[in-house]
Design a protein around this motif. Structure first.
Motif, PDB file in Angstrom:
ATOM      1  N   PHE A   1      14.091  -9.359   9.000  1.00 36.31           N
ATOM      2  CA  PHE A   1      14.127  -7.916   9.300  1.00 36.31           C
ATOM      3  C   PHE A   1      15.503  -7.579   9.833  1.00 36.31           C
ATOM      4  N   PRO A   2      16.316  -6.974   8.983  1.00 33.67           N
ATOM      5  CA  PRO A   2      17.693  -6.721   9.399  1.00 33.67           C
ATOM      6  C   PRO A   2      17.805  -5.719  10.565  1.00 33.67           C
ATOM      7  N   SER A   3      16.836  -4.816  10.692  1.00 24.58           N
ATOM      8  CA  SER A   3      16.943  -3.850  11.795  1.00 24.58           C
ATOM      9  C   SER A   3      16.706  -4.559  13.109  1.00 24.58           C
ATOM     10  N   VAL A   4      17.486  -4.187  14.103  1.00 26.57           N
ATOM     11  CA  VAL A   4      17.461  -4.937  15.348  1.00 26.57           C
ATOM     12  C   VAL A   4      16.328  -4.468  16.257  1.00 26.57           C
ATOM     13  N   ALA A   5      15.936  -3.160  16.121  1.00 24.94           N
ATOM     14  CA  ALA A   5      14.962  -2.594  17.075  1.00 24.94           C
ATOM     15  C   ALA A   5      13.658  -3.363  16.997  1.00 24.94           C
ATOM     16  N   PRO A   6      13.104  -3.724  18.118  1.00 21.20           N
ATOM     17  CA  PRO A   6      11.843  -4.467  18.098  1.00 21.20           C
ATOM     18  C   PRO A   6      10.693  -3.584  17.643  1.00 21.20           C
ATOM     19  N   PHE A   7       9.721  -4.173  16.991  1.00 19.28           N
ATOM     20  CA  PHE A   7       8.568  -3.423  16.511  1.00 19.28           C
ATOM     21  C   PHE A   7       7.357  -4.317  16.586  1.00 19.28           C
ATOM     22  N   GLU A   8       6.196  -3.667  16.480  1.00 15.12           N
ATOM     23  CA  GLU A   8       4.958  -4.434  16.481  1.00 15.12           C
ATOM     24  C   GLU A   8       4.385  -4.419  15.068  1.00 15.12           C
ATOM     25  N   LEU A   9       4.289  -5.583  14.517  1.00 13.57           N
ATOM     26  CA  LEU A   9       3.839  -5.687  13.129  1.00 13.57           C
ATOM     27  C   LEU A   9       2.343  -5.413  13.042  1.00 13.57           C
ATOM     28  N   GLN A  10       1.935  -4.456  12.194  1.00 14.30           N
ATOM     29  CA  GLN A  10       0.524  -4.114  12.079  1.00 14.30           C
ATOM     30  C   GLN A  10      -0.089  -4.629  10.797  1.00 14.30           C
ATOM     31  N   GLU A  11       0.692  -4.555   9.724  1.00 19.40           N
ATOM     32  CA  GLU A  11       0.069  -4.855   8.437  1.00 19.40           C
ATOM     33  C   GLU A  11       1.112  -5.422   7.487  1.00 19.40           C
ATOM     34  N   ILE A  12       0.674  -6.369   6.681  1.00 20.71           N
ATOM     35  CA  ILE A  12       1.533  -6.907   5.629  1.00 20.71           C
ATOM     36  C   ILE A  12       0.829  -6.676   4.298  1.00 20.71           C
ATOM     37  N   THR A  13       1.534  -6.051   3.360  1.00 24.12           N
ATOM     38  CA  THR A  13       0.938  -5.758   2.058  1.00 24.12           C
ATOM     39  C   THR A  13       1.788  -6.432   0.981  1.00 24.12           C
ATOM     40  N   PHE A  14       1.087  -7.034   0.021  1.00 26.80           N
ATOM     41  CA  PHE A  14       1.830  -7.642  -1.088  1.00 26.80           C
ATOM     42  C   PHE A  14       0.894  -7.794  -2.266  1.00 26.80           C
ATOM     43  N   LYS A  15       1.492  -8.110  -3.405  1.00 20.65           N
ATOM     44  CA  LYS A  15       0.680  -8.423  -4.578  1.00 20.65           C
ATOM     45  C   LYS A  15       0.747  -9.920  -4.806  1.00 20.65           C
ATOM     46  N   ASN A  16      -0.423 -10.514  -4.928  1.00 22.00           N
ATOM     47  CA  ASN A  16      -0.492 -11.957  -5.128  1.00 22.00           C
ATOM     48  C   ASN A  16      -0.122 -12.296  -6.565  1.00 22.00           C
TER      49      ASN A  16
ATOM     50  N   LEU B   1      -6.714 -16.901  -0.587  1.00 20.64           N
ATOM     51  CA  LEU B   1      -6.538 -15.727  -1.436  1.00 20.64           C
ATOM     52  C   LEU B   1      -7.301 -15.890  -2.746  1.00 20.64           C
ATOM     53  N   MET B   2      -7.459 -17.121  -3.184  1.00 21.92           N
ATOM     54  CA  MET B   2      -8.177 -17.375  -4.432  1.00 21.92           C
ATOM     55  C   MET B   2      -9.300 -18.359  -4.134  1.00 21.92           C
ATOM     56  N   PRO B   3     -10.564 -17.929  -4.269  1.00 20.67           N
ATOM     57  CA  PRO B   3     -11.668 -18.845  -3.956  1.00 20.67           C
ATOM     58  C   PRO B   3     -11.634 -20.118  -4.801  1.00 20.67           C
ATOM     59  N   ASN B   4     -11.247 -19.952  -6.063  1.00 25.80           N
ATOM     60  CA  ASN B   4     -11.104 -21.135  -6.902  1.00 25.80           C
ATOM     61  C   ASN B   4      -9.706 -21.100  -7.503  1.00 25.80           C
ATOM     62  N   PRO B   5      -8.842 -22.029  -7.103  1.00 26.56           N
ATOM     63  CA  PRO B   5      -7.462 -21.958  -7.571  1.00 26.56           C
ATOM     64  C   PRO B   5      -7.335 -22.042  -9.090  1.00 26.56           C
ATOM     65  N   HIS B   6      -8.356 -22.590  -9.752  1.00 23.05           N
ATOM     66  CA  HIS B   6      -8.256 -22.750 -11.193  1.00 23.05           C
ATOM     67  C   HIS B   6      -8.842 -21.565 -11.953  1.00 23.05           C
ATOM     68  N   SER B   7      -9.353 -20.572 -11.218  1.00 22.64           N
ATOM     69  CA  SER B   7      -9.878 -19.380 -11.888  1.00 22.64           C
ATOM     70  C   SER B   7      -8.966 -18.206 -11.627  1.00 22.64           C
ATOM     71  N   GLU B   8      -9.288 -17.108 -12.282  1.00 19.89           N
ATOM     72  CA  GLU B   8      -8.444 -15.926 -12.183  1.00 19.89           C
ATOM     73  C   GLU B   8      -8.717 -15.111 -10.936  1.00 19.89           C
ATOM     74  N   GLU B   9      -9.868 -15.325 -10.312  1.00 20.68           N
ATOM     75  CA  GLU B   9     -10.283 -14.444  -9.221  1.00 20.68           C
ATOM     76  C   GLU B   9      -9.275 -14.434  -8.096  1.00 20.68           C
ATOM     77  N   GLY B  10      -8.769 -13.311  -7.783  1.00 20.27           N
ATOM     78  CA  GLY B  10      -7.805 -13.168  -6.697  1.00 20.27           C
ATOM     79  C   GLY B  10      -6.389 -13.496  -7.089  1.00 20.27           C
ATOM     80  N   ALA B  11      -6.157 -13.835  -8.361  1.00 13.15           N
ATOM     81  CA  ALA B  11      -4.843 -14.332  -8.728  1.00 13.15           C
ATOM     82  C   ALA B  11      -3.784 -13.244  -8.682  1.00 13.15           C
ATOM     83  N   GLN B  12      -4.182 -12.020  -8.997  1.00 11.47           N
ATOM     84  CA  GLN B  12      -3.173 -10.954  -9.033  1.00 11.47           C
ATOM     85  C   GLN B  12      -3.624  -9.761  -8.199  1.00 11.47           C
ATOM     86  N   ASP B  13      -4.314 -10.046  -7.125  1.00  8.62           N
ATOM     87  CA  ASP B  13      -4.806  -8.962  -6.272  1.00  8.62           C
ATOM     88  C   ASP B  13      -3.708  -8.393  -5.396  1.00  8.62           C
ATOM     89  N   TYR B  14      -3.930  -7.136  -5.000  1.00 11.21           N
ATOM     90  CA  TYR B  14      -3.112  -6.563  -3.937  1.00 11.21           C
ATOM     91  C   TYR B  14      -3.757  -6.932  -2.615  1.00 11.21           C
TER      92      TYR B  14
END
Lengths: 303, 175
Positions: free
Chosen positions: B37-52, B83-96
Motif C-alpha cells: 500500500f503505497p499510501s502512508v496514511a494508516p487505515f483499517e482494512l475491512q474487506e478484500i475483494t478479488f476474482k479467483n 476457495l475450492m471444495p474440490n481442487p480438481h473440479s470447477e466449483e469455485g475456480a473462477q468465483d468473485y
C-alpha cells in the motif's frame, strides 16, 4: 559360504581354443564376387553372431542386471561367484568324471540357494522376493531320485544354515526354528518359504542389533552387563511391543517413540541402577536369548 | 460509514519452491502474491475483494504497525481458507471472492504457544550409565524390525490336517 567344486580351467580353455580355430577358416570363406574389403566386416559380423549363438551375450546381460540389482561392494568377486555358479548349473561339467552323488547335489543346491538369498538385503523387498523365488525353484528342482518341490527337511536345513552363517547362536534361534519349521515330509509352498526366509533374515539383523546394544550396556573391562540395566532395557522394549498390541497405528508408533526415546530409557536405566537390588552380571548369550524371545513371540507359527 | 477502496500495488507471483526454479520441472503448488500500500496514511482494512483463478486455498498474512515504537509484526489473518471444495473440479475456480475483517480469527494465541517453556534441566543421572541416545537408537531399530515381522504375517497355510500335532484318524474325523 560352502566351497563348490570348480572344473579345471585347462579343460575349458582347450574347448574354447578349438572353437576359435574352427571359426577362423569359416570367416575366410568369402562368397564369390565379394570384394576383399568386406572380409573384415564379415569377420566382425561372425564374431557377434558367434557370441549370440553360444549365449554369451544373453549371459553377460543377465550378469550385469544381477550386479545392478545386488549392488555388491566388491563387484569383481561377485561376478566371479556368479560365473562359478553358472558353470555348475550345466550338467556336463567340462568332462569331469562321473556325475556327483545325491548328497553332493543336495549340498550344491543349498549353497546355490543361499547365494541367491544373500544377493539382496531383506529391506530391498522386490529384489529380495525375486531372489527368494529363484532360490525356491533351485531347491525344488527334481533330481534323479528326488521328486519336484521343496520338502520340509531341506527347508529346515536351509534355515539352520542361514542362522549358522549369520553367526546367531543356536539357543537364540532354536525357538524360531521350532515355530516356523515344517515336518520333514511336508511340501513347503512358496508363500510359506518366502515368509520363513524373511523372518529368518530379519531375526539375524535383530540379533545383530541386540549384540550391538549389549556392547553399549556392558561394563568397561568386563564382557558382561549389569543385569538390572539389561533387564530394564529389555522390559522397556517389551512394554513398547505390548503397547503396539493394544493400539493401532499411528498411535502405537507415537507410544513406542515416547517409551523408547533416550530420555525415558535413561530414566528406566537410572531407576534400575539406583534400586536396592545388588548388581549381578548378565552374559551376552542370556541377553541375546531374552531379546530374541521378544521378537520370536511376534512371529506367527506355521500351520 | 462509507467504504473507500485503498490503492494498492499487487506484485507478481513468486513460486515457493525448493531447489532451483530454472532447472526443476515440477509446477509449484504454492504461490505468493505481495500486496503493498503505497499510501502512508494508516487505515483499517475491512474487506478484500478479488476474482479467483483456480486457487484452492488461501492464506493471508498482514504486516501490522501497532504503534510507532514497536516494530511491525507479521500476523496471519487467514490460514488455508478454502476457495475450492474440490481442487480438481470447477466449483469455485473462477468465483468473485470477498473476505471480511470479521472472518479472520482471533489474533491472540495462547501464551504458551508463542512462548514455549524452555527445556527443563535433565534430571541428573547416575554416573556410568550407558549412552541413552545410542541405546535408544538400537532399541528403536529392534522395535521396528519386530513390528515389521508382526505386520508381514502370511495367510498361506501349509495344509496340515492334524489336531494338536497328532494325525490320529479318530481325531481327524471330528474336525
Amino acid at each position: 559360504m560352502a566351497v563348490l567344486p570348480v572344473p579345471l580351467p585347462s579343460a575349458k580353455m582347450a574347448a574354447v581354443e578349438k572353437r576359435r580355430a574352427a571359426m577362423a577358416p569359416a570367416a575366410n570363406f568369402t562368397d564369390s564376387g565379394r570384394p576383399l574389403v568386406s572380409r573384415a566386416a564379415a569377420a566382425a559380423e561372425s564374431e557377434e553372431d558367434f557370441l549370440r549363438q553360444v549365449g554369451v551375450t544373453e549371459m553377460l546381460r543377465a550378469a550385469l542386471l544381477k550386479v545392478l540389482e545386488a549392488r555388491p561392494e566388491e563387484p569383481i568377486a561377485f561376478l566371479a561367484h556368479y560365473f562359478e555358479n553358472m558353470g555348475l548349473r550345466s550338467p556336463a561339467n567340462g568332462g569331469a568324471g562321473e556325475p556327483p552323488g545325491q548328497l553332493l547335489l543336495q549340498q550344491q543346491r543349498l549353497g546355490r540357494a543361499l547365494w541367491h538369498l544373500r544377493l539382496a538385503h531383506h529391506s530391498q523387498r522386490t529384489a529380495f522376493n525375486n531372489n527368494v523365488g529363484v532360490a525356491y525353484e533351485c531347491l525344488s528342482a527334481s533330481g534323479r531320485k528326488k521328486k519336484p518341490g521343496l520338502d520340509g527337511r531341506t527347508y529346515g536345513e536351509l534355515l539352520k544354515r542361514i542362522c549358522r552363517d549369520g553367526e546367531a547362536p543356536e539357543e537364540v534361534v532354536a525357538p524360531l526354528l521350532r515355530k516356523i519349521q515344517c515336518r520333514d515330509h511336508e511340501a513347503v509352498p512358496l508363500d510359506v518359504f518366502r515368509a520363513g526366509m524373511l523372518t529368518c533374515f530379519v531375526l539375524l539383523e535383530f540379533v545383530a542389533r541386540a549384540g550391538a546394544l549389549f556392547q553399549l550396556l556392558e561394563g568397561p573391562a568386563v564382557a558382561v552387563a549389569d543385569r538390572r540395566v539389561g533387564q530394564a532395557v529389555l522390559d522397556t522394549l517389551e512394554g513398547a511391543l505390548q503397547a503396539s498390541d493394544n493400539s493401532a497405528a499411528p498411535a502405537c508408533y507415537l507410544e513406542a517413540g515416547s517409551r523408547l526415546g533416550p530420555d525415558s530409557l535413561a530414566l528406566a536405566m537410572d531407576r534400575a541402577m539406583s534400586g536396592r537390588r545388588p548388581s549381578t552380571p548378565m552374559t551376552r548369550e542370556e541377553f541375546l536369548e531374552k531379546a530374541a524371545a521378544l521378537f520370536i513371540a511376534k512371529v506367527k507359527p506355521v500351520g | 460509514m462509507s467504504r473507500v477502496s485503498v490503492p494498492c500495488h499487487v506484485k507478481g507471483t513468486v513460486a515457493l519452491q525448493v531447489g532451483d526454479v530454472r532447472t526443476s520441472h515440477g509446477r509449484p503448488g504454492v504461490l505468493v502474491i505481495d500486496v503493498t500500500f503505497p499510501s502512508v496514511a494508516p487505515f483499517e482494512l475491512q474487506e478484500i475483494t478479488f476474482k479467483n483463478y483456480y486457487t484452492a486455498f488461501l492464506s493471508i498474512r498482514v504486516r501490522q504497525h501497532t504503534s510507532m515504537h514497536t516494530p511491525a509484526k507479521w500476523v496471519t489473518c487467514l490460514r488455508d481458507h478454502c476457495l475450492m471444495p474440490n481442487p480438481h473440479s470447477e466449483e469455485g475456480a473462477q468465483d468473485y471472492v470477498s473476505l471480511f475483517k470479521h472472518q479472520s480469527p482471533s489474533m491472540t494465541f495462547p501464551k504458551w504457544l508463542s512462548h514455549p517453556v524452555p527445556c527443563e534441566q535433565p534430571v541428573p543421572l547416575l554416573e556410568g550409565l550407558p549412552d541413552p541416545s545410542r541405546v535408544s537408537s538400537e532399541v528403536q531399530q529392534m522395535w521396528a524390525l519386530t513390528e515389521m515381522i508382526r505386520a508381514s504375517h502370511t495367510s498361506a497355510r501349509i495344509g496340515r490336517f492334524d489336531v494338536d500335532g497328532c494325525y490320529d484318524l479318530n481325531l481327524l474325523s471330528y474336525t
